[in-house]
Design a protein around this motif. Structure first.
Motif, PDB file in Angstrom:
ATOM      1  N   LEU A  99       0.848  -1.191   0.000  1.00 37.34           N
ATOM      2  CA  LEU A  99       0.000   0.000   0.000  1.00 37.34           C
ATOM      3  C   LEU A  99       0.881   1.237   0.000  1.00 37.34           C
ATOM      4  O   LEU A  99       1.826   1.341   0.777  1.00 37.34           O
ATOM      5  CB  LEU A  99      -0.923   0.001   1.219  1.00 37.34           C
ATOM      6  CG  LEU A  99      -2.005  -1.077   1.233  1.00 37.34           C
ATOM      7  CD1 LEU A  99      -2.798  -1.005   2.526  1.00 37.34           C
ATOM      8  CD2 LEU A  99      -2.929  -0.962   0.030  1.00 37.34           C
ATOM      9  N   SER A 100       0.570   2.162  -0.877  1.00 35.52           N
ATOM     10  CA  SER A 100       1.361   3.388  -0.969  1.00 35.52           C
ATOM     11  C   SER A 100       0.963   4.406   0.096  1.00 35.52           C
ATOM     12  O   SER A 100       1.670   5.376   0.323  1.00 35.52           O
ATOM     13  CB  SER A 100       1.219   4.011  -2.363  1.00 35.52           C
ATOM     14  OG  SER A 100      -0.146   4.271  -2.628  1.00 35.52           O
ATOM     15  N   GLU A 101      -0.153   4.156   0.741  1.00 33.99           N
ATOM     16  CA  GLU A 101      -0.588   4.995   1.871  1.00 33.99           C
ATOM     17  C   GLU A 101      -1.428   4.124   2.794  1.00 33.99           C
ATOM     18  O   GLU A 101      -2.001   3.137   2.359  1.00 33.99           O
ATOM     19  CB  GLU A 101      -1.376   6.213   1.376  1.00 33.99           C
ATOM     20  CG  GLU A 101      -2.525   5.865   0.472  1.00 33.99           C
ATOM     21  CD  GLU A 101      -3.080   7.064  -0.279  1.00 33.99           C
ATOM     22  OE1 GLU A 101      -4.306   7.266  -0.219  1.00 33.99           O
ATOM     23  OE2 GLU A 101      -2.293   7.784  -0.912  1.00 33.99           O
ATOM     24  N   MET A 102      -1.485   4.506   4.047  1.00 34.66           N
ATOM     25  CA  MET A 102      -2.176   3.677   5.038  1.00 34.66           C
ATOM     26  C   MET A 102      -3.454   4.336   5.565  1.00 34.66           C
ATOM     27  O   MET A 102      -3.830   4.164   6.721  1.00 34.66           O
ATOM     28  CB  MET A 102      -1.227   3.356   6.202  1.00 34.66           C
ATOM     29  CG  MET A 102      -0.064   2.462   5.812  1.00 34.66           C
ATOM     30  SD  MET A 102      -0.579   0.912   5.056  1.00 34.66           S
ATOM     31  CE  MET A 102      -1.311   0.061   6.437  1.00 34.66           C
ATOM     32  N   HIS A 103      -4.118   5.082   4.686  1.00 34.35           N
ATOM     33  CA  HIS A 103      -5.375   5.714   5.090  1.00 34.35           C
ATOM     34  C   HIS A 103      -6.262   5.898   3.857  1.00 34.35           C
ATOM     35  O   HIS A 103      -5.784   5.926   2.726  1.00 34.35           O
ATOM     36  CB  HIS A 103      -5.123   7.064   5.775  1.00 34.35           C
ATOM     37  CG  HIS A 103      -4.288   7.988   4.946  1.00 34.35           C
ATOM     38  ND1 HIS A 103      -4.810   8.755   3.941  1.00 34.35           N
ATOM     39  CD2 HIS A 103      -2.957   8.245   4.955  1.00 34.35           C
ATOM     40  CE1 HIS A 103      -3.854   9.462   3.374  1.00 34.35           C
ATOM     41  NE2 HIS A 103      -2.702   9.165   3.956  1.00 34.35           N
ATOM     42  N   ILE A 104      -7.557   6.015   4.126  1.00 33.87           N
ATOM     43  CA  ILE A 104      -8.534   6.329   3.080  1.00 33.87           C
ATOM     44  C   ILE A 104      -9.294   7.562   3.541  1.00 33.87           C
ATOM     45  O   ILE A 104      -9.930   7.538   4.606  1.00 33.87           O
ATOM     46  CB  ILE A 104      -9.529   5.163   2.842  1.00 33.87           C
ATOM     47  CG1 ILE A 104      -8.808   3.905   2.380  1.00 33.87           C
ATOM     48  CG2 ILE A 104     -10.591   5.564   1.831  1.00 33.87           C
ATOM     49  CD1 ILE A 104      -9.709   2.701   2.200  1.00 33.87           C
ATOM     50  N   ASN A 105      -9.199   8.626   2.759  1.00 30.37           N
ATOM     51  CA  ASN A 105      -9.874   9.890   3.099  1.00 30.37           C
ATOM     52  C   ASN A 105      -9.588  10.333   4.532  1.00 30.37           C
ATOM     53  O   ASN A 105     -10.482  10.776   5.256  1.00 30.37           O
ATOM     54  CB  ASN A 105     -11.383   9.781   2.861  1.00 30.37           C
ATOM     55  CG  ASN A 105     -11.715   9.502   1.419  1.00 30.37           C
ATOM     56  OD1 ASN A 105     -11.006   9.944   0.512  1.00 30.37           O
ATOM     57  ND2 ASN A 105     -12.777   8.752   1.188  1.00 30.37           N
ATOM     58  N   GLY A 106      -8.336  10.159   4.942  1.00 23.35           N
ATOM     59  CA  GLY A 106      -7.933  10.603   6.276  1.00 23.35           C
ATOM     60  C   GLY A 106      -8.152   9.589   7.385  1.00 23.35           C
ATOM     61  O   GLY A 106      -7.675   9.775   8.503  1.00 23.35           O
ATOM     62  N   PHE A 107      -8.855   8.490   7.091  1.00 20.75           N
ATOM     63  CA  PHE A 107      -9.100   7.478   8.116  1.00 20.75           C
ATOM     64  C   PHE A 107      -8.070   6.362   7.983  1.00 20.75           C
ATOM     65  O   PHE A 107      -7.788   5.897   6.871  1.00 20.75           O
ATOM     66  CB  PHE A 107     -10.511   6.886   7.979  1.00 20.75           C
ATOM     67  CG  PHE A 107     -11.591   7.883   8.269  1.00 20.75           C
ATOM     68  CD1 PHE A 107     -11.965   8.148   9.575  1.00 20.75           C
ATOM     69  CD2 PHE A 107     -12.233   8.566   7.240  1.00 20.75           C
ATOM     70  CE1 PHE A 107     -12.966   9.071   9.855  1.00 20.75           C
ATOM     71  CE2 PHE A 107     -13.224   9.480   7.498  1.00 20.75           C
ATOM     72  CZ  PHE A 107     -13.593   9.747   8.813  1.00 20.75           C
ATOM     73  N   PRO A 108      -7.503   5.899   9.116  1.00 17.84           N
ATOM     74  CA  PRO A 108      -6.485   4.838   9.028  1.00 17.84           C
ATOM     75  C   PRO A 108      -7.086   3.525   8.529  1.00 17.84           C
ATOM     76  O   PRO A 108      -8.252   3.225   8.760  1.00 17.84           O
ATOM     77  CB  PRO A 108      -5.969   4.703  10.463  1.00 17.84           C
ATOM     78  CG  PRO A 108      -6.976   5.364  11.328  1.00 17.84           C
ATOM     79  CD  PRO A 108      -7.761   6.327  10.479  1.00 17.84           C
ATOM     80  N   ILE A 109      -6.252   2.746   7.840  1.00 19.81           N
ATOM     81  CA  ILE A 109      -6.651   1.428   7.338  1.00 19.81           C
ATOM     82  C   ILE A 109      -6.806   0.475   8.516  1.00 19.81           C
ATOM     83  O   ILE A 109      -5.962   0.414   9.401  1.00 19.81           O
ATOM     84  CB  ILE A 109      -5.565   0.862   6.395  1.00 19.81           C
ATOM     85  CG1 ILE A 109      -5.360   1.778   5.203  1.00 19.81           C
ATOM     86  CG2 ILE A 109      -5.880  -0.554   5.955  1.00 19.81           C
ATOM     87  CD1 ILE A 109      -6.434   1.721   4.186  1.00 19.81           C
ATOM     88  N   ASP A 110      -7.884  -0.274   8.501  1.00 22.77           N
ATOM     89  CA  ASP A 110      -8.085  -1.319   9.507  1.00 22.77           C
ATOM     90  C   ASP A 110      -7.251  -2.531   9.088  1.00 22.77           C
ATOM     91  O   ASP A 110      -7.549  -3.173   8.078  1.00 22.77           O
ATOM     92  CB  ASP A 110      -9.573  -1.676   9.579  1.00 22.77           C
ATOM     93  CG  ASP A 110      -9.852  -2.841  10.512  1.00 22.77           C
ATOM     94  OD1 ASP A 110      -9.036  -3.113  11.416  1.00 22.77           O
ATOM     95  OD2 ASP A 110     -10.886  -3.504  10.323  1.00 22.77           O
ATOM     96  N   GLU A 111      -6.194  -2.813   9.838  1.00 29.10           N
ATOM     97  CA  GLU A 111      -5.254  -3.895   9.482  1.00 29.10           C
ATOM     98  C   GLU A 111      -5.946  -5.256   9.401  1.00 29.10           C
ATOM     99  O   GLU A 111      -5.620  -6.068   8.545  1.00 29.10           O
ATOM    100  CB  GLU A 111      -4.104  -3.958  10.502  1.00 29.10           C
ATOM    101  CG  GLU A 111      -3.219  -2.731  10.533  1.00 29.10           C
ATOM    102  CD  GLU A 111      -2.317  -2.628   9.318  1.00 29.10           C
ATOM    103  OE1 GLU A 111      -2.010  -3.671   8.697  1.00 29.10           O
ATOM    104  OE2 GLU A 111      -1.927  -1.499   8.984  1.00 29.10           O
ATOM    105  N   VAL A 112      -6.913  -5.506  10.290  1.00 27.55           N
ATOM    106  CA  VAL A 112      -7.610  -6.798  10.285  1.00 27.55           C
ATOM    107  C   VAL A 112      -8.415  -6.953   8.998  1.00 27.55           C
ATOM    108  O   VAL A 112      -8.388  -8.008   8.353  1.00 27.55           O
ATOM    109  CB  VAL A 112      -8.515  -6.946  11.532  1.00 27.55           C
ATOM    110  CG1 VAL A 112      -9.345  -8.218  11.442  1.00 27.55           C
ATOM    111  CG2 VAL A 112      -7.677  -6.932  12.799  1.00 27.55           C
ATOM    112  N   SER A 113      -9.098  -5.897   8.590  1.00 25.02           N
ATOM    113  CA  SER A 113      -9.875  -5.957   7.342  1.00 25.02           C
ATOM    114  C   SER A 113      -8.961  -6.160   6.144  1.00 25.02           C
ATOM    115  O   SER A 113      -9.279  -6.908   5.222  1.00 25.02           O
ATOM    116  CB  SER A 113     -10.674  -4.663   7.154  1.00 25.02           C
ATOM    117  OG  SER A 113     -11.621  -4.533   8.166  1.00 25.02           O
TER     118      SER A 113
END
Length: 196
Positions: free
Chosen positions: A20-34
């Motif tokens: 992943l080139s970034e670890m957020h979507i629209n400012g929200f962090p990515i849920d690692e479990v998902s």
């Protein structure tokens, strides 16, 4: 019928890998479990790999029980899965894992790129692949079988059994060690030679 394996059963530990080139979507962090759940689901997809070539000694060694197996040649036409580029896609070779933005994981073209990108170390395979939603099971053949290439170490009785099953519906060839190069040459074999 033919077997479609899952990515995790293949011999390249980087199958279906990306970063992943970034670890957020629209400012929200990515849920690692998902994310891990999505990656695991992706790796359960089925893969049927093909090669453009039938004379590579590394592939004969890796995929045919050290030259004792055989190679199946399929007919590729516009009317079967092998001739449809939406179904049978060439593998892309690169030094780097595909870089993906999280939001792109819903884009079919981006996911296809992930599923068909491998290290440049695998370039010699000249691979194409068909992907299906669920692996580790059999599906209908993607096209007619047009030929069989026997490995140079394949026992005569197994060659004869294959010829008995397929009869004259396909052409037969066998791999022969080159006398002058580190290579195998693919030579025709007549059905009468196999059945006599």
């Amino acid at each position: 019928m033919i077997w479609f394996s899952t990515a995790e059963k293949l011999n390249d530990p980087f199958e279906f890998s990306f970063h992943l080139s970034e670890m957020h979507i629209n400012g929200f962090p990515i849920d690692e479990v998902s994310l891990e759940t999505a990656i695991r689901a992706m790796k359960q997809m089925g893969v049927l790999p093909f090669s453009e070539i039938n004379d590579n000694i590394l592939m004969w060694s890796h995929y045919s029980e050290s030259h004792k197996g055989f190679c199946i040649e399929f007919e590729r036409t516009d009317s079967n899965a092998l001739g449809n580029w939406d179904h049978c896609m060439p593998v892309l070779y690169d030094d780097n894992l595909p870089a993906v933005r999280p939001i792109e994981l819903g884009d079919k073209k981006v996911v296809s790129k992930i599923l068909t990108t491998k290290s440049e170390l695998w370039t010699y395979e000249r691979e194409w692949r068909i992907l299906v939603e669920k692996g580790n099971q059999t599906y209908l053949l993607p096209g007619n079988i047009t030929g069989i290439v026997f490995g140079y170490k394949m026992p005569v009785d197994i060659r004869q059994e294959i010829a008995r099953i397929l009869g004259g519906t396909v052409t037969y060839m066998h791999a022969v060690k080159s006398a002058t190069k580190f290579a195998v040459d693919i030579k025709p074999v007549s059905l009468s030679d196999l059945t006599s």
